[in-house]
Design an enzyme around this catalytic site. Structure first.
Site, PDB file in Angstrom:
ATOM      1  CE  LYS A 123      -4.082  -2.076   2.128  1.00  0.00           C
ATOM      2  NZ  LYS A 123      -5.088  -2.031   3.192  1.00  0.00           N
TER       3      LYS A 123
ATOM      4  CG  ASP B 276      -8.261   0.076   3.893  1.00  0.00           C
ATOM      5  OD1 ASP B 276      -8.987  -0.715   3.247  1.00  0.00           O
ATOM      6  OD2 ASP B 276      -7.031  -0.067   3.991  1.00  0.00           O
TER       7      ASP B 276
ATOM      8  N   GLY C 155       0.058   0.872  11.901  1.00  0.00           N
ATOM      9  CA  GLY C 155       0.481   0.434  10.574  1.00  0.00           C
ATOM     10  C   GLY C 155      -0.434   1.013   9.506  1.00  0.00           C
TER      11      GLY C 155
ATOM     12  CB  THR D 270       6.659   0.365  17.929  1.00  0.00           C
ATOM     13  OG1 THR D 270       6.877  -1.025  17.687  1.00  0.00           O
ATOM     14  CG2 THR D 270       7.968   1.121  17.805  1.00  0.00           C
TER      15      THR D 270
HETATM   16  P1  NAP Z   1       0.994  -3.505   9.377  1.00  0.00           P
HETATM   17  O1  NAP Z   1       1.242  -2.251   8.612  1.00  0.00           O
HETATM   18  O2  NAP Z   1       1.936  -4.636   9.285  1.00  0.00           O
HETATM   19  O3  NAP Z   1       0.871  -3.056  10.943  1.00  0.00           O
HETATM   20  C1  NAP Z   1       0.695  -4.013  11.932  1.00  0.00           C
HETATM   21  C2  NAP Z   1       0.361  -3.307  13.261  1.00  0.00           C
HETATM   22  O4  NAP Z   1       0.035  -4.316  14.228  1.00  0.00           O
HETATM   23  C3  NAP Z   1       1.503  -2.479  13.844  1.00  0.00           C
HETATM   24  O5  NAP Z   1       0.964  -1.352  14.482  1.00  0.00           O
HETATM   25  C4  NAP Z   1       2.113  -3.449  14.868  1.00  0.00           C
HETATM   26  O6  NAP Z   1       2.755  -2.801  15.943  1.00  0.00           O
HETATM   27  C5  NAP Z   1       0.868  -4.128  15.381  1.00  0.00           C
HETATM   28  N1  NAP Z   1       1.109  -5.456  15.968  1.00  0.00           N
HETATM   29  C6  NAP Z   1       1.517  -6.581  15.323  1.00  0.00           C
HETATM   30  N2  NAP Z   1       1.594  -7.612  16.193  1.00  0.00           N
HETATM   31  C7  NAP Z   1       1.217  -7.131  17.406  1.00  0.00           C
HETATM   32  C8  NAP Z   1       1.083  -7.710  18.701  1.00  0.00           C
HETATM   33  N3  NAP Z   1       1.371  -9.003  18.926  1.00  0.00           N
HETATM   34  N4  NAP Z   1       0.661  -6.927  19.722  1.00  0.00           N
HETATM   35  C9  NAP Z   1       0.377  -5.631  19.519  1.00  0.00           C
HETATM   36  N5  NAP Z   1       0.485  -5.006  18.300  1.00  0.00           N
HETATM   37  C10 NAP Z   1       0.908  -5.757  17.268  1.00  0.00           C
HETATM   38  O7  NAP Z   1      -0.439  -4.104   9.026  1.00  0.00           O
HETATM   39  P2  NAP Z   1      -1.730  -3.284   8.547  1.00  0.00           P
HETATM   40  O8  NAP Z   1      -1.720  -3.112   7.085  1.00  0.00           O
HETATM   41  O9  NAP Z   1      -1.839  -2.078   9.408  1.00  0.00           O
HETATM   42  O10 NAP Z   1      -2.894  -4.332   8.857  1.00  0.00           O
HETATM   43  C11 NAP Z   1      -3.280  -4.650  10.185  1.00  0.00           C
HETATM   44  C12 NAP Z   1      -4.389  -5.684  10.149  1.00  0.00           C
HETATM   45  O11 NAP Z   1      -5.588  -5.136   9.631  1.00  0.00           O
HETATM   46  C13 NAP Z   1      -4.055  -6.896   9.270  1.00  0.00           C
HETATM   47  O12 NAP Z   1      -4.286  -8.051  10.029  1.00  0.00           O
HETATM   48  C14 NAP Z   1      -5.030  -6.825   8.109  1.00  0.00           C
HETATM   49  O13 NAP Z   1      -5.466  -8.112   7.728  1.00  0.00           O
HETATM   50  C15 NAP Z   1      -6.181  -6.030   8.709  1.00  0.00           C
HETATM   51  N6  NAP Z   1      -6.898  -5.232   7.679  1.00  0.00           N
HETATM   52  C16 NAP Z   1      -8.216  -5.487   7.472  1.00  0.00           C
HETATM   53  C17 NAP Z   1      -8.927  -4.754   6.536  1.00  0.00           C
HETATM   54  C18 NAP Z   1     -10.387  -5.036   6.305  1.00  0.00           C
HETATM   55  O14 NAP Z   1     -10.920  -4.596   5.292  1.00  0.00           O
HETATM   56  N7  NAP Z   1     -11.051  -5.716   7.220  1.00  0.00           N
HETATM   57  C19 NAP Z   1      -8.287  -3.729   5.808  1.00  0.00           C
HETATM   58  C20 NAP Z   1      -6.949  -3.468   6.063  1.00  0.00           C
HETATM   59  C21 NAP Z   1      -6.260  -4.240   6.998  1.00  0.00           C
HETATM   60  P3  NAP Z   1       4.308  -2.299  15.813  1.00  0.00           P
HETATM   61  O15 NAP Z   1       4.247  -0.936  15.168  1.00  0.00           O
HETATM   62  O16 NAP Z   1       4.772  -2.265  17.207  1.00  0.00           O
HETATM   63  O17 NAP Z   1       5.023  -3.328  14.962  1.00  0.00           O
END
Ligand code: NAP
Length: 263
Positions: free
Chosen positions: A66, A101, A128, A152
């Site tokens: 993205k 989104d 994220g 973080t």
């Molecule tokens: P990303 O950019 O990889 O960010 C991941 C985030 O999760 C970061 O803030 C990370 O924290 C945090 N995180 C990961 N593991 C963690 C844990 N064990 N405890 C606490 N925080 C944790 O991913 P993203 O694109 O933001 O997506 C996040 C989720 O949203 C994904 O699972 C995706 O499938 C879902 N999503 C769903 C939709 C929908 O339409 N339903 C749309 C978009 C995304 P740090 O900064 O500390 O690493």
């Protein structure tokens, strides 16, 4: 010639977007094809250029591309610039990028779940791409307070400062939020952000962006008596907004969502 679209990501085989857009096309009588493209790391821009050169009209962009998609656009919407991430590419004279989104989440909460966002205190967990994509829309929908918490802390601080809102460490959070949105990927690893007891409680809407599985956050929300919802509705609503951008027609979403829930 039938107009072609696709979702691009890595991995992408599990994506429900081809099914959702095929159902939208049927429901609206639009003649289009929608496929999926798995781009290798380092090969995103090349794959986009090739699809466009073959006559592709637009792409949905998913993990991990993205931010790269945002960088590739000649023009972007204001909401994409706020998120610094693009999930929808429109190929015209130039490449236009948008981020649907946020509107997807807002429509799911307000229209599908029936919860008005005006005046609500919202906790947004994560910093994220997903969290950045929805924060602006939650504020625009009238949230009275939006607090960002992230594992973080420095990312939460930077993100919140950019939006002019508050950030907090998990341990400092207290009860009082109306809506708690889990925009972390913790659920994919069978984990949950470390929320203090009391934040999830009866009367709270606990929204998990991950869909298609029961997560520790959803289980904790149910155990605490909160209303627990997954992100499938957001997925369908963000897709509907992309479809509208491409085709100028807004597809009905309720039946598609109901069918996806049935499997
Ligand atoms: P990303 O950019 O990889 O960010 C991941 C985030 O999760 C970061 O803030 C990370 O924290 C945090 N995180 C990961 N593991 C963690 C844990 N064990 N405890 C606490 N925080 C944790 O991913 P993203 O694109 O933001 O997506 C996040 C989720 O949203 C994904 O699972 C995706 O499938 C879902 N999503 C769903 C939709 C929908 O339409 N339903 C749309 C978009 C995304 P740090 O900064 O500390 O690493």
């Amino acid at each position: 010639m039938t107009d072609r679209y696709a979702v691009i990501g890595n991995p992408v085989a599990h994506s429900k977007s081809p099914r959702i857009h095929a159902e939208f096309a049927r429901a609206t009588g639009q003649d289009l094809q929608y496929g999926s493209i798995e781009a290798p790391a380092g090969g995103f821009a090349r794959a986009v250029t090739a699809f466009r050169a073959e006559g592709g009209k637009g792409l949905n962009v998913t993990l991990p591309f993205k931010e790269e998609a945002f960088a590739l656009c000649a023009e972007t919407s204001e909401r994409a610039r706020l998120a610094r991430a693009v999930n929808t590419l429109v190929f015209e004279q130039s490449v236009f990028g948008d981020n649907t989104d946020g509107v997807g989440l807002v429509r799911d909460i307000s229209a599908n779940l029936g919860v008005a966002l005006g005046g609500k205190r919202i906790l947004l967990m994560g910093a994220g791409g997903a969290a950045q994509g929805v924060a602006g829309a939650l504020l625009e929908a009238g949230a009275s307070e939006l607090v960002i918490a992230n594992r973080t802390a420095a990312r939460a601080t930077e993100f919140a400062a950019r939006l002019g809102i508050k950030s907090s460490g998990y341990e400092a959070l207290r009860a009082g939020f109306d809506i708690v949105v889990n925009a972390t990927s913790a659920g994919l690893a069978g984990a949950a952000p470390p929320l203090p007891a009391g934040v999830l409680a009866p009367g709270v809407l606990a929204y998990e962006m991950v869909y298609g599985r029961d997560t520790p956050f959803l289980a904790a929300a149910r155990a605490a008596g909160a209303r627990a919802c997954d992100g499938l509705g957001m997925l369908v609503e963000q897709a509907a907004e992309s479809f509208h951008l491409w085709r100028g027609v807004r597809p009905p979403t309720a039946d598609v969502l109901a069918r996806l829930r049935r499997g």
